[in-house]
Design an enzyme around this catalytic site. Structure first.
Site, short mmCIF file in Angstrom:
data_model
loop_
_atom_site.label_atom_id
_atom_site.label_comp_id
_atom_site.label_asym_id
_atom_site.label_seq_id
_atom_site.Cartn_x
_atom_site.Cartn_y
_atom_site.Cartn_z
N ALA A 108 47.97 56.70 25.21
CA ALA A 108 47.70 56.60 23.78
C ALA A 108 48.51 55.51 23.10
CB ALA A 108 47.97 57.94 23.10
N ARG B 219 53.43 44.79 22.96
CA ARG B 219 53.98 43.58 23.57
C ARG B 219 52.94 42.78 24.36
NH1 ARG B 219 58.95 46.20 26.47
NH2 ARG B 219 57.79 48.09 25.97
N LYS C 187 46.17 47.94 25.97
CA LYS C 187 46.99 47.57 27.13
C LYS C 187 46.44 48.11 28.44
CE LYS C 187 51.19 49.45 28.15
NZ LYS C 187 52.66 49.59 28.14
N THR D 135 55.88 61.24 24.13
CA THR D 135 55.26 61.68 25.39
C THR D 135 55.13 63.20 25.46
OG1 THR D 135 57.47 61.45 26.37
CG2 THR D 135 55.93 59.66 26.77
N GLY E 258 64.69 55.79 31.06
CA GLY E 258 65.48 57.02 30.99
C GLY E 258 66.33 57.16 32.25
N LYS F 189 19.13 30.21 41.38
CA LYS F 189 19.14 31.41 40.54
C LYS F 189 17.93 32.27 40.89
CE LYS F 189 16.87 32.36 37.06
NZ LYS F 189 16.06 32.36 35.82
N ASN G 224 11.72 23.04 54.29
CA ASN G 224 12.76 22.10 53.84
C ASN G 224 12.43 21.60 52.44
OD1 ASN G 224 15.21 20.42 54.85
ND2 ASN G 224 13.89 18.96 53.78
N SER H 46 11.51 14.44 48.69
CA SER H 46 12.69 14.30 47.83
C SER H 46 12.29 14.01 46.40
CB SER H 46 13.57 13.16 48.35
OG SER H 46 14.15 13.55 49.57
#
Ligand code: UD1
Ligand code: CA
Length: 513
Positions: free
Chosen positions: A22, A27, A34, A93, A159, A370, A396, A424
């Site tokens: 939560a 930062r 985050k 917490t 802690g 594509k 080809n 081509s």
């Protein structure tokens, strides 16, 4: 006496895993919450949920607050079995866990079975194996709570774990509340725990906000339990890397690097050659077979699968692709493509979603494809665009051919048969079909269907205007070269009837064709 093993011992399967997610994550300085920032193809929270899933908990709860719409939606996508609980204001917490338990209880969920495991959403390096070890330690020690701890070279911010003489945990003191002496302690709280459900539920109501941060600290549950005479155990992890929390983008990059090393080493041990692991990035969902070779600067993303003996890279990004056995993919960017066995792709190919290349097919340099199927053994070797096409076997496509699939409003399909030879620099203007075994002349604009076996010529016949350069571009190096060529071949009168002297300096103007 009979003992049913299923009911005789305490149950290791957690009755619930609660993930705290939560917090704001200030930062990160990001509009993205985050815990949704990705690494190795999964969000931070996704990594934690994946590790949690290995415990097969009866209930999985995620506490959400900041960015809760986005976080909840993400949770429901990656872990549909999870519940989300809203913590609108983050009072700590302990408060978050209290809300999670209240929600389970409001749902009529009894937490009478296995332990309740609490995790945080910003520790993406956590593994299921470590969580299983935490739960196993908890079951073994018959403690009211067992915490995962680590020793860090720099424990600042965490802690600290206060141990009693018998080694059990006496309390946890937050860095901000700790005395100078307590701050000397190197063992830190990872923020991951297994609790006996009833002890947690009873104690979480007794938390106060009498601390520097004015929050209900979940860590105070441990001190309260110990003070009540309950045993609080700790599992000191060998691998402190696993508990690293990510708070800013420097730590995110660090975690990404550590995770990448872990993923890469596991593939190397499974028989994959990574020539330069430092520049190879492989997402968690990627599948590689033994004897695949990955060359430097290659990213394998999403649900990419590569079969044995294929060589991929250098400088290649594949996202949600499959690469068949023995194929070669060099300097290519591809997404949603299927590359057949022993096919070759690149260098400098761009494959977009829906590209399917058959066995031993070829897509060569500076080719974009594509939503097209290119049959076995067919080749698009140079400088082409192929969109919305179906190409048969053994065909080809000549260099610089463009499949003209877009009329400015809608896309149209092109079908090219087996063993076709497209000349081509052709334009195949869709919708159009080229039959089996047909040829098209180089430089053609093909707008009509070509029957099988036909030669299609779709361009103007060539006309040479003799002497044009000498007349219209006199004095140029081209005119000089042409004149020299003429004199080499002997004096020569052109069709125009104008004599062409060898001189380049006569500066005739206004001559006519
Ligand atoms: C916490 C622990 C600390 C431990 C550290 C490990 C407490 C009081 N301290 O400190 O002992 O060393 O984790 O990383 O628990 N959260 C909520 N709601 C809240 C507050 C936090 O969901 O009201 C979530 C945050 O989003 C975060 C996690 O809980 O994912 C931890 O919160 P945070 O404020 O970062 O705790 P730390 O100060 O890091
Ligand atoms: Ca934290």
């Amino acid at each position: 006496m009979t003992a049913d093993p299923a009911v005789s011992g305490p149950r290791a399967r957690p009755s619930a895993v609660v993930v705290l997610a939560a917090g704001e994550g200030t930062r990160m300085r990001s509009r993205t919450p985050k815990v949704l920032h990705p690494l190795a193809g999964r969000s931070m929270l996704g990594h934690v949920l994946a590790a949690a899933a290995e415990l097969a908990p009866e209930h999985l709860v995620v506490v959400v607050g900041h960015g809760r719409e986005a976080v909840s939606e993400h949770v429901h996508t990656v872990a549909p079995q999870a519940r989300t609980v809203i913590q609108a204001e983050q009072h700590g917490t302990g408060h978050a866990v209290r809300l999670a338990l209240a929600d389970l209880s409001a749902q009529g969920v009894p937490l009478s079975g296995g332990p309740v495991v609490v995790l945080t959403g910003d520790t993406p390096l956590l593994t299921g194996a470590t969580l299983l070890a935490l739960v196993a330690t908890h079951m073994h020690s018959a403690a009211a709570a067992t915490m995962l701890t680590a020793r860090l070279p720099d424990p600042t911010g965490y802690g600290r774990v206060l141990r009693a003489a018998d080694g059990s945990v006496r309390a946890v003191v937050e860095h901000k509340d700790a005395t100078a002496t307590e701050r000397e302690i190197g063992e830190i709280n990872s923020g991951m725990y297994a609790f006996e459900a009833d002890r947690l539920a009873a104690t979480v109501h007794r938390l106060t906000t009498q601390n520097v941060q004015g929050e209900e600290y979940l860590t105070d549950v441990l001190g309260l339990l110990a003070a009540d005479g309950d045993r609080v155990a700790a599992l000191l992890t060998e691998d402190a890397e696993e508990i690293l929390g990510v708070n800013d983008r420097v730590q995110l990059a660090h975690a990404r690097r550590l995770l990448s090393r872990r993923i890469n080493e596991s593939w190397q041990r499974a028989g994959v050659t990574l020539v330069d692991p430092d520049t190879t990035w492989i997402d968690v969902a990627v599948q590689l077979e033994p004897d695949v070779t990955v060359l430097p600067h290659t990213q394998l993303l999403g649900a990419t699968t590569i079969e044995r003996d294929a060589i991929v890279g250098p400088d290649t990004t594949l996202s949600d692709c499959t690469v068949g056995a023995g194929a070669r993919v060099e300097r290519t960017s591809a997404s949603g493509a299927r590359i057949g066995a022993r096919a070759t792709v690149g260098p400098f190919s761009f494959l977009r979603p829906g590209t399917v290349l058959g066995e031993k097919g070829k897509i060569g340099a500076y080719v974009e494809i594509k939503n097209s199927t290119i049959g076995p053994g067919s080749k698009v070797p140079h400088l082409s665009y192929v969109g919305d096409a179906t190409i048969g076997t053994g065909t080809n496509i000549g260099a610089a051919t463009i499949f003209v699939n877009y009329d400015g409003v809608a896309k149209h399909a092109t079908t090219v048969g087996d063993h076709v030879r497209v000349g081509s620099d052709s334009m195949l203007v869709a919708p159009v079909r080229i039959g089996d075994g047909a040829y098209t002349a180089a430089g053609s604009v093909i707008t009509d269907d070509v029957p099988p076996g036909a030669m299609a010529v779709g361009r103007a016949r060539q006309r040479n205007i003799d002497g044009w350069v000498g007349r219209r571009r006199p004095g140029t190096s081209s005119a000089d070269a042409a004149a020299r060529s003429d004199s080499d071949r002997g004096e020569h009168t052109h069709d125009s009837g104008v004599a062409e002297p060898g001189s380049s300096s006569d500066g005739r103007k206004g001559s006519r064709e």
